[in-house]
Each structure stands twice: as C-alpha cells, then as structure tokens.
Design an enzyme around this catalytic site. Structure first.
Site, short mmCIF file in Angstrom:
data_model
loop_
_atom_site.label_atom_id
_atom_site.label_comp_id
_atom_site.label_asym_id
_atom_site.label_seq_id
_atom_site.Cartn_x
_atom_site.Cartn_y
_atom_site.Cartn_z
N CYS A 133 0.84 -1.20 0.00
CA CYS A 133 0.00 0.00 0.00
C CYS A 133 0.88 1.26 0.00
O CYS A 133 1.49 1.56 -1.02
CB CYS A 133 -0.98 -0.05 1.17
SG CYS A 133 -2.48 0.86 0.82
N HIS A 135 -3.56 -5.23 0.59
CA HIS A 135 -2.97 -5.80 1.81
C HIS A 135 -3.01 -7.33 1.78
O HIS A 135 -3.94 -7.94 2.33
CB HIS A 135 -3.72 -5.28 3.04
CG HIS A 135 -3.48 -3.83 3.30
ND1 HIS A 135 -2.39 -3.39 4.01
CD2 HIS A 135 -4.15 -2.73 2.92
CE1 HIS A 135 -2.42 -2.07 4.07
NE2 HIS A 135 -3.47 -1.64 3.41
N GLU A 141 -1.34 -9.38 3.40
CA GLU A 141 -1.14 -9.98 4.72
C GLU A 141 -2.46 -10.39 5.38
O GLU A 141 -2.49 -11.27 6.23
CB GLU A 141 -0.36 -9.02 5.64
CG GLU A 141 -1.10 -7.77 6.12
CD GLU A 141 -1.07 -6.59 5.14
OE1 GLU A 141 -0.78 -6.82 3.94
OE2 GLU A 141 -1.36 -5.46 5.57
#
Ligand code: GLN
Length: 547
Positions: free
Chosen positions: A380, A519, A521
């Site tokens: 990001c 994102h 993750e």
C-alpha cells in the site's frame, strides 16, 4: 440452529481472549463442525477505522469492506473463515443504530432505555446468520466490571434465557498470578472475577486460566469449588512459544472436550489435528533463519502491523525458516544514511501507513533495496513510496510525490504520481469521494479484483492472472506516468479489471522487488501462507545463503 459460546475476560486485559476464541474455533472445526467468530467491543468508537494504531493495533479489513478489530485477524488465521462486516460491533455502533432508529420514529415515541432497546440491538446482532453454522463464538471485549461492557453482559444473559436450555455456553478467561515469594499460584483474583460475573447473572461453564506453568490439582479443585465449575472444565492456558501451538495446547488441556461436554454432545466426534500438527512441526523444526526489516512508522507497537508479522511468519513456515523481524523507524533515514541500518537484512518490507511523517525515509529504504538488489515488498503506502522513488531517482521526475502530503501541508509541493482517487467502480456501482469527506469511511475498502500481466513475476507467484485482494486506502498511483516508469523498468503488472487502477508494480532486472496497492497480509494463514509472503521469504532465504 447454531449453538452459542460466549467468551468473557476477567482480572486483567491482554490475556489472549481472542487467541483462545480463535483456537477453540479451530478445534471445533477439527471435530467437523462449522464455526463463525464474532467480536463485541464495548468502546464507544463507531468502528476501529479511525483509531490510532498506536493505541489499538492494526485495523483488520474484511472482504466486504469493514474496518474491524485485529482480533478478527486471529479468527481468520485460525479458522480460515473469511470475516464479515457482521462479525464485529462496538457500543458506538450499537448506540448509533439505536439513536438513528429513535430519530426515524421507529420506537413510536417510547422512552429509549439500555434495557430493552440497547440490549435488543445487541441480541439482534448476535443472531445474524445463526442458521448458517454449528457454532457461533462471541467474544466480549474488555473485562468484566468495565462500565461500557455492562449492556453486552446483560444482553448475553438475556440471550441465553431466550434460547432453549443447553444452547449457550459461557467461557471465562482469567489470570492465575504466580507469587514468587510464597511460590504459589493465586486463585483469588479468578474467584473475584467469577463473583463479579455472577452478580450480573452470568455463571461460567468453563474457566480458562492463564498461568506461567501448569495448574496443580489442589488449585484446580479449589477453582472448581469456589467458581462452581466442573474440575475438568478448569483449563490451563500456559504461556506458549508460538501462538500457533494454541490449538494443540488447548486440545491437550481438554478445552474442546469440555465445551462439547457442556453442550452434552455425545459421543464427541474425533478431532482431526493434522493441520495443526504440521503447523507446529514447521515452526519448531525450522532450518535456518532470515532477517527482515520492516521500515515503518508505528514501530513502538508491534500490534500495529500484526497481520504483516504473522504473514511473514507464515512465509517462513512455507520455507521452513524462522523469520526474524526487526522494526526500523523510517524517520531515522530522513537524517541518516539507511545503508548501515539496512545492510545485514535479507529482505526489506515497507508496510502501509497514513500521513507524510516518515515517508521520505521509506522512499530511501525503497531506493536502498532497488540499488542493492535486496528483496523488497511494498504494501500500500510501501508501493506508493517505491513508485515515488522510481519516479524521482530513475525516471527523472525530481519533484514526484503524493497528493496525500500536499493535502496535509495545504499547498502544492509535488508532482502527484500518487493522487487522490475521486471515483471508482465497486461491483457495478460508481463510488464517489471528496478529499474533504469524513475521515471514517472514505476509503477504497475491502476486496477488489485485479488482473495480472501474463509472464510477470507476480502471475508466476500467484499461479494465476485473476486475483482478489483487500484494500484500505484513499490514494492511487497515477497512470499518467506509467509509460515513463515502464520505460525505465518499473512494470505495472497488476491492474484493476477496467485497467484504470494500478494494483501491482515490479522492477524488472531485480531479484524480487514488488509493490502492491492492497494488503495481502490480511489473507495469509499458517496452514495456507499467502503466495507473495511465501515467495518473498524464499527470496530472502536465497539472499541469506549468499551472504
Ligand atoms: N495513505 C495511503 C493511502 O491512503 C496508503 C494507505 C495504506 O497504506 N493503507 O492511499
């Protein structure tokens, strides 16, 4: 219809209630049941979206675009069940709903009270989707006795009464402190906590007691007697080396059995624990280690990047290496040369963030990674900074910057290679936003599709050219500069399906340099490491072998 498990906490906060809930969810799945986990937070913020990561840890984003508590991240990582907007609620949201209804006249002029109006709102929330799963696990944030928590405790008390007997089980998590001087585990704080719960009409069926070591039989019996639970429902939660040991550890302690007993589910289906045995094996039998620097702003509180740290660990598990994470404050590089700080790391990650502070340091970290050919993952803001770095130092756009910083400073200083997104398409609806809109809820949030370029490194890593990933940002890389950047080697290898929004950039002629606008993750799990993190750590492992 679902059975309900309510998880409350006592004595002190931060005992790992979220982890215990998540591990229990995983164990029920291992017994063949379907689960959903929910978090009910007593604080008055309407959602965690505008709460400082310093104070509250990371904001976890769901596919359907909710900004939620980081505990939902634990739930997803342990159960693999994608969290939804309707899995997290705060007092602030509950009161907002009630007050909005009052303004609309929905209560027909009645006096609005905590009981029944607020408690009904909470109960309605708990019931959402109750027919979809076998077990609904609801964690109440905070500890018993907190003033904001009372309507939630009252609501779950009523909820259990509304349901047929045996449909709801209460689990309470407390601390057994060890007093060194007398060499004793103390049960009194737990007794008080249960007393407090009982005073508001809740009797726990299961006690989970956090302690440094095992609970001796004498203390276990005492807890059972004074807290009115069965001795085999006193579960020890000992400190663990890795959170991913929790499902196996709780299983050994008999938590899932105690829960099934409390619901009188007999015979209990046998658990299939291979998934968690494999996870534990990968953690405890790692071969070697890699060092990764996370160059960020909120480095004082590791919870601010919780999902990133976990996803890196999963990447390590995929490669059977331990990942040693070091947090490096980006602001350091605004005055100092990054080289001495970053040499010695096998990979560099620049995470997401908001605001200008620390960004020049992140740009320098990206430059270091590009020039020294160190694996770099920009997430990001970390992608946006890599693009600015490329524009300034390679493509010759000396004043490249982001509109976010100009907006903050109130004047134009940069050529905005990263600009504020004013409209985009979600599904088939157009979304429009202004820079001046409210801080909460003005972002591109949740899952969006992306199309990956054939033959690109990311397409190879994902093993696909169509992906969807979760977003949380206001600004976008401007396509105006695409040709200039691609001409010097920064390729736009992931785009929104309409081709308007850059989703991924990667440097050609670099062993591993990838920036993503989303994102990744948030979707990584220990038993299913995210491909980007798995490959990032593989690249780091290659570097570690070279040095
Ligand atoms: N601040 C940037 C934006 O709003 C990046 C956000 C992020 O990293 N999550 O676009």
């Amino acid at each position: 219809m679902a059975r309900f498990i309510f998880i409350t906490g006592g004595v002190v906060s931060s005992l790992g209630k979220g982890l215990a809930s998540a591990a229990l969810g995983a164990l029920l799945q291992a017994r063949g049941f379907s689960v959903r986990l929910r978090k009910l937070d007593p604080y008055l913020n309407v959602d965690p979206g505008t709460m400082s990561p310093f104070e509250h840890g990371e904001v976890f984003v769901t596919d359907d675009g909710a900004e939620t508590d980081l505990d939902l991240g634990h739930y997803e990582r342990f159960t693999g069940v994608p969290a939804r907007k309707t899995d997290s609620i705060s007092s602030g949201r509950i009161y907002t709903n009630v007050l909005e209804r009052e303004r609309r006249g929905d209560y027909l002029g009645k006096t609005i009270q905590v009981i029944p109006h607020v408690t009904n709102e909470i109960k309605d929330f708990i019931r959402i989707g109750e027919d979809e799963v076998d077990f609904m696990l609801c964690e109440i944030g905070g500890t018993v006795g907190d003033i904001e928590g009372l309507p939630f405790f009252e609501a779950i008390r009523q909820f259990a009464q509304d349901k047929p007997r045996g449909q709801c089980v209460f689990m309470h998590l407390t601390l057994l402190p060890f007093i060194k001087a007398s060499g004793e585990l103390k049960t009194k704080p737990t007794q008080h906590s249960v007393k407090e719960l009982r005073s508001i009409g809740l009797a726990p069926d299961i006690l989970v007691c956090r302690s440094e070591g095992p609970i001796p039989v004498k203390e276990r019996e005492k807890l059972a007697l004074f807290c009115n639970v069965r001795p085999d429902s006193v579960i020890a939660a000992q400190d663990l080396k890795s959170i991913y040991e929790a499902p196996l550890a709780y299983h050994r302690e008999g938590l899932d059995q105690a829960v099934l007993d409390a619901f009188q589910i007999t015979p209990a289906p046998k658990p299939q624990l291979d998934r968690w045995e494999d996870v534990a094996d990968r953690i405890f039998h790692a071969e070697g280690a890699v060092k990764v620097a996370i160059v960020g702003k909120y480095t004082q509180l590791e919870d601010a990047y919780k999902s990133i740290a976990e996803a890196l660990t999963h990447g390590g598990m995929a490669n059977r290496v331990k990942v040693q994470i070091e947090w490096v404050d980006a602001e350091l590089f605004e005055t100092e040369d990054p080289a001495p700080h970053l040499e010695g790391f096998h990979a560099i990650l620049v995470p997401g963030g908001f605001g200008e502070r620390g960004t020049e340091g992140k740009i320098r970290a990206a430059q270091f990674a590009r020039e020294r050919k160190v694996p770099y993952l920009g997430i990001c803001l970390g992608m946006q900074m890599a693009v600015i770095e490329a524009a300034r130092n390679v493509a010759g756009l000396k004043t490249a910057g982001s509109e976010e910083f100009d907006h903050e400073a109130g004047k134009k200083r940069f050529e905005p290679v990263v600009y504020h997104l004013k409209e985009w398409v979600q599904g088939n609806a157009k979304v429009e936003r202004k820079v001046t809109d409210d801080k909460g809820g003005t972002m591109r949030l949740g899952a969006y599709d992306a199309v990956l370029a054939e033959g690109s490194k990311v397409a190879e890593i994902y093993g696909a050219t169509q992906i969807d990933e979760r977003h949380r940002h206001r600004y976008e890389v401007d396509l105006t500069y695409r040709d200039q950047l691609e001409a010097v080697g920064l390729k736009f290898t992931g785009m929104s399906p309409d081709g308007r929004l850059p989703e991924i950039v990667e440097w050609e002629d670099h062993p591993w340099f990838i920036g993503v606008q989303f994102h990744p993750e948030l979707k990584s799990k220990p038993f299913e490491p995210h491909p980007l993190f798995a490959d990032f750590i593989r690249a780091a492992k290659d570097v570690s072998r070279l040095v």
